[in-house]
Design a protein around this motif. Structure first.
Motif, mmCIF file in Angstrom:
data_model
loop_
_atom_site.group_PDB
_atom_site.id
_atom_site.type_symbol
_atom_site.label_atom_id
_atom_site.label_comp_id
_atom_site.label_asym_id
_atom_site.label_seq_id
_atom_site.Cartn_x
_atom_site.Cartn_y
_atom_site.Cartn_z
ATOM 1 N N GLY A 9 -7.758 -2.374 -1.804
ATOM 2 C CA GLY A 9 -6.549 -2.386 -0.967
ATOM 3 C C GLY A 9 -6.767 -1.589 0.315
ATOM 4 N N GLY A 12 -4.127 -1.645 3.319
ATOM 5 C CA GLY A 12 -2.762 -1.128 3.151
ATOM 6 C C GLY A 12 -2.615 0.270 3.721
ATOM 7 N N SER A 13 -1.430 0.819 3.541
ATOM 8 C CA SER A 13 -1.121 2.143 4.082
ATOM 9 C C SER A 13 -2.077 3.210 3.529
ATOM 10 N N ILE A 14 -2.235 3.270 2.211
ATOM 11 C CA ILE A 14 -3.148 4.262 1.617
ATOM 12 C C ILE A 14 -4.601 3.927 1.964
ATOM 13 N N THR A 33 -11.523 -4.058 -0.224
ATOM 14 C CA THR A 33 -10.820 -5.302 -0.570
ATOM 15 C C THR A 33 -9.515 -5.414 0.217
ATOM 16 N N ALA A 34 -9.151 -6.679 0.483
ATOM 17 C CA ALA A 34 -7.834 -6.991 1.068
ATOM 18 C C ALA A 34 -7.309 -8.185 0.306
ATOM 19 N N ARG A 36 -4.729 -10.541 1.931
ATOM 20 C CA ARG A 36 -4.622 -11.596 2.934
ATOM 21 C C ARG A 36 -5.046 -11.155 4.342
ATOM 22 N N LEU A 82 -12.496 -8.306 -7.038
ATOM 23 C CA LEU A 82 -11.918 -6.954 -7.177
ATOM 24 C C LEU A 82 -12.700 -6.146 -8.217
ATOM 25 N N VAL A 99 -1.293 -2.604 -4.399
ATOM 26 C CA VAL A 99 0.087 -2.400 -4.837
ATOM 27 C C VAL A 99 0.361 -3.282 -6.062
ATOM 28 N N ALA A 102 -1.410 -5.663 -10.129
ATOM 29 C CA ALA A 102 -2.704 -6.261 -9.752
ATOM 30 C C ALA A 102 -3.813 -5.208 -9.749
ATOM 31 N N ALA A 120 -4.037 5.868 -6.554
ATOM 32 C CA ALA A 120 -2.775 5.743 -5.802
ATOM 33 C C ALA A 120 -1.869 4.755 -6.529
ATOM 34 N N GLU A 123 1.362 1.888 -10.614
ATOM 35 C CA GLU A 123 1.715 0.837 -11.567
ATOM 36 C C GLU A 123 0.668 0.727 -12.686
ATOM 37 N N ASP A 147 -1.086 10.162 -5.404
ATOM 38 C CA ASP A 147 0.357 10.305 -5.179
ATOM 39 C C ASP A 147 0.633 11.780 -4.869
ATOM 40 N N MET A 201 5.042 4.149 4.703
ATOM 41 C CA MET A 201 4.294 3.594 3.568
ATOM 42 C C MET A 201 4.408 2.071 3.557
ATOM 43 N N ILE A 205 6.637 0.184 -1.863
ATOM 44 C CA ILE A 205 6.939 1.577 -2.242
ATOM 45 C C ILE A 205 8.092 2.135 -1.388
HETATM 46 P P1 NDP Z 1 0.494 -1.593 1.037
HETATM 47 O O1 NDP Z 1 1.421 -2.701 0.777
HETATM 48 O O2 NDP Z 1 0.508 -0.933 2.350
HETATM 49 O O3 NDP Z 1 -1.013 -2.073 0.760
HETATM 50 C C1 NDP Z 1 -1.359 -2.770 -0.385
HETATM 51 C C2 NDP Z 1 -2.830 -3.149 -0.375
HETATM 52 O O4 NDP Z 1 -3.102 -3.944 -1.526
HETATM 53 C C3 NDP Z 1 -3.242 -4.013 0.814
HETATM 54 O O5 NDP Z 1 -4.601 -3.788 1.100
HETATM 55 C C4 NDP Z 1 -3.031 -5.439 0.292
HETATM 56 O O6 NDP Z 1 -3.820 -6.395 0.979
HETATM 57 C C5 NDP Z 1 -3.504 -5.268 -1.129
HETATM 58 N N1 NDP Z 1 -2.852 -6.183 -2.069
HETATM 59 C C6 NDP Z 1 -1.532 -6.492 -2.143
HETATM 60 N N2 NDP Z 1 -1.301 -7.323 -3.164
HETATM 61 C C7 NDP Z 1 -2.503 -7.570 -3.744
HETATM 62 C C8 NDP Z 1 -2.933 -8.380 -4.828
HETATM 63 N N3 NDP Z 1 -2.065 -9.112 -5.542
HETATM 64 N N4 NDP Z 1 -4.236 -8.403 -5.135
HETATM 65 C C9 NDP Z 1 -5.113 -7.662 -4.437
HETATM 66 N N5 NDP Z 1 -4.785 -6.880 -3.382
HETATM 67 C C10 NDP Z 1 -3.485 -6.824 -3.059
HETATM 68 O O7 NDP Z 1 0.723 -0.529 -0.139
HETATM 69 P P2 NDP Z 1 0.597 1.059 -0.084
HETATM 70 O O8 NDP Z 1 -0.708 1.445 0.515
HETATM 71 O O9 NDP Z 1 1.838 1.642 0.441
HETATM 72 O O10 NDP Z 1 0.594 1.392 -1.634
HETATM 73 C C11 NDP Z 1 -0.531 1.116 -2.461
HETATM 74 C C12 NDP Z 1 -0.329 1.804 -3.806
HETATM 75 O O11 NDP Z 1 -0.309 3.214 -3.598
HETATM 76 C C13 NDP Z 1 0.998 1.475 -4.484
HETATM 77 O O12 NDP Z 1 0.816 1.418 -5.858
HETATM 78 C C14 NDP Z 1 1.902 2.644 -4.114
HETATM 79 O O13 NDP Z 1 2.897 2.867 -5.082
HETATM 80 C C15 NDP Z 1 0.886 3.776 -4.095
HETATM 81 N N6 NDP Z 1 1.270 4.889 -3.234
HETATM 82 C C16 NDP Z 1 1.453 4.691 -1.896
HETATM 83 C C17 NDP Z 1 1.832 5.744 -1.077
HETATM 84 C C18 NDP Z 1 1.968 5.548 0.407
HETATM 85 O O14 NDP Z 1 2.200 6.550 1.108
HETATM 86 N N7 NDP Z 1 1.834 4.362 0.943
HETATM 87 C C19 NDP Z 1 2.087 7.084 -1.628
HETATM 88 C C20 NDP Z 1 1.806 7.196 -3.026
HETATM 89 C C21 NDP Z 1 1.424 6.131 -3.805
HETATM 90 P P3 NDP Z 1 -3.275 -7.137 2.331
HETATM 91 O O15 NDP Z 1 -3.144 -6.049 3.357
HETATM 92 O O16 NDP Z 1 -4.334 -8.105 2.666
HETATM 93 O O17 NDP Z 1 -1.960 -7.746 1.952
#
Ligand code: NDP
Length: 380
Positions: A9, A12-14, A33-34, A36, A82, A99, A102, A120, A123, A147, A201, A205
């Motif tokens: 991931g 994403g934000s983290i 990994t990403a 989309r 993955l 997130v 998954a 992070a 789930e 977290d 975030m 979340i």
């Molecule tokens: P984001 O939505 O910002 O990022 C999610 C990441 O996971 C992206 O890289 C996304 O790819 C990828 N992704 C989404 N769905 C799937 C899937 N079905 N299969 C594979 N990859 C997938 O989430 P956050 O970074 O905010 O959060 C990530 C985790 O960290 C969560 O569990 C959240 O609860 C936890 N967390 C987050 C905090 C935060 O500050 N953000 C703080 C504490 C915990 P793509 O970009 O290509 O869609």
């Protein structure tokens, strides 16, 4: 200190903040990994030169290959991708920042290969805490919390005996709707729910923070991470998000961990543990943050928190159903197909119709997850 990592991931934000930490500490990033977002993944590949990356589908893998031309990186897709990124031979740590549920199977794949987990993806523990902690213990794998609340508790526990803990206190900002009652909450919009007062975030979340489900998921996460009974886990609203959480000991001492609300701090600690490293992230200024206030959570206006406690008490597959129903409901809310308070209604409905499987195996967990998703989509 983690020397070589994969990030599940990374777009994403983290994930993006982990790459900032890796850049600063010169940690080698071998897997990304990403799902989309191949535009951002493409840029990350050019900068970090990983060995293996994975995306959500074969089609996206093809598009990414075309963009990269002869650039030397292996590209996979789907669950196999993955799992491979999570289990790369050369890495010592996997940052699990996907997130939702998954994240579970790839995290188990990493543990099976003996990789430490910078966790992070809460789930994972919410749905399969007993399996994940048992597998990690068997293979001497460290589960290092990312977290901020769990990182805080982890740090407050360092150097103390667990039997001397009287309780842990998870702090909650209260989210954007703190102080609103259920009549006011009926009318809140997606845009309002996405405006978190303290943290920036991902969207899921952020909505979880607005409903307080995020704190509920964190209670379940804490139970597994720190092996504590429910009676020893407290939640308190602390709107400034300066104290990230606390531990109260038998002698009445309370140890708290404080810091700026910057996720790079707990991410870095998970990667440098048990050491610490310098960085340029912002410092807490006590003269500016000179008000630390505390309130009781409003369980009536925010029923999701109570539902999480109920799911934990029911045990077995109930937290899986809580999580799956929440994932579906948040997604429908973000698509503007249901209202804010329909989120806890849908979760409650799914929980009421679920027959708990005690001591679930992985297949029971996946079955309960599938059942709850279908239930929410068909019967809402
Ligand atoms: P984001 O939505 O910002 O990022 C999610 C990441 O996971 C992206 O890289 C996304 O790819 C990828 N992704 C989404 N769905 C799937 C899937 N079905 N299969 C594979 N990859 C997938 O989430 P956050 O970074 O905010 O959060 C990530 C985790 O960290 C969560 O569990 C959240 O609860 C936890 N967390 C987050 C905090 C935060 O500050 N953000 C703080 C504490 C915990 P793509 O970009 O290509 O869609």
């Amino acid at each position: 200190m983690a020397k070589k990592i994969s990030i599940l991931g990374s777009t994403g934000s983290i994930g993006v903040q982990t790459l900032d930490v890796a850049r600063n500490l010169k940690i080698e990033v071998l897997g990304l990994t990403a799902n989309r977002n191949i535009e951002l993944l493409y840029k990350q590949i050019l900068e970090f030169k990983p060995k293996l990356v994975s995306v959500g589908s074969e089609e996206l893998a093809g598009e990414l290959r075309e963009k990269l031309g002869n650039f030397n990186v292996e590209i996979m897709h789907g669950l196999d991708g993955l799992k491979e990124v999570a289990a790369l031979d050369e890495i010592d740590t996997v940052v699990t920042s996907i997130v939702g549920i998954a994240g579970l199977i790839p995290t188990l794949a990493a543990i099976e290969k003996g990789k430490n987990i910078a966790l992070a993806n809460k789930e994972t523990l919410v749905t399969a805490g007993s399996i994940v902690m048992e597998e990690a213990a068997k293979r001497n794998v460290k589960i290092l919390p990312v977290d901020s609340e769990h990182s805080a508790i982890f740090q407050c526990l360092m150097g103390n005996e667990k039997k001397t803990v009287s309780k842990i206190i998870l702090t909650a900002s209260g989210g954007p709707f703190r102080g609103k009652n259920s009549i006011e909450l009926e009318k809140v919009s997606v845009d309002e729910a996405l405006k978190h007062p303290n943290w920036n975030m991902g969207s899921k979340i952020t909505i979880d923070s607005a409903t307080l489900m995020n704190k509920g998921l964190e209670v379940i996460e804490a139970k597994w991470l720190f092996d504590l009974p429910l009676e020893k886990i407290d939640v308190i609203v602390h709107p400034q998000s300066v104290i990230h959480s606390m531990v109260e000991y038998l002698d009445g001492s309370v140890i708290a961990q404080l810091g700026s609300p910057d996720m790079r701090i707990p991410i870095q600690f998970a990667l440098t543990y048990p050491g610490r490293a310098d960085n340029h992230f912002s410092r807490l200024n006590f003269l500016e943050s000179n008000q630390l206030t505390f309130e009781k959570p409003d369980y009536e206006a925010f029923p999701s928190l109570g539902l999480a406690f109920q799911a934990l008490k029911a045990g077995g597959t109930m937290p899986v159903v809580l999580n799956a129903a929440n994932e579906v409901a948040v997604d429908l809310f973000l698509k503007r197909r249901i209202r804010f308070l329909d989120i806890p209604r849908m979760i409650k409905d799914a929980m009421e119709h679920h027959s708990v499987v005690e001591h679930p195996k992985l297949h029971d967990i996946m079955d309960a997850d599938g059942w709850a998703r279908k239930f929410c989509l068909e019967f809402r």
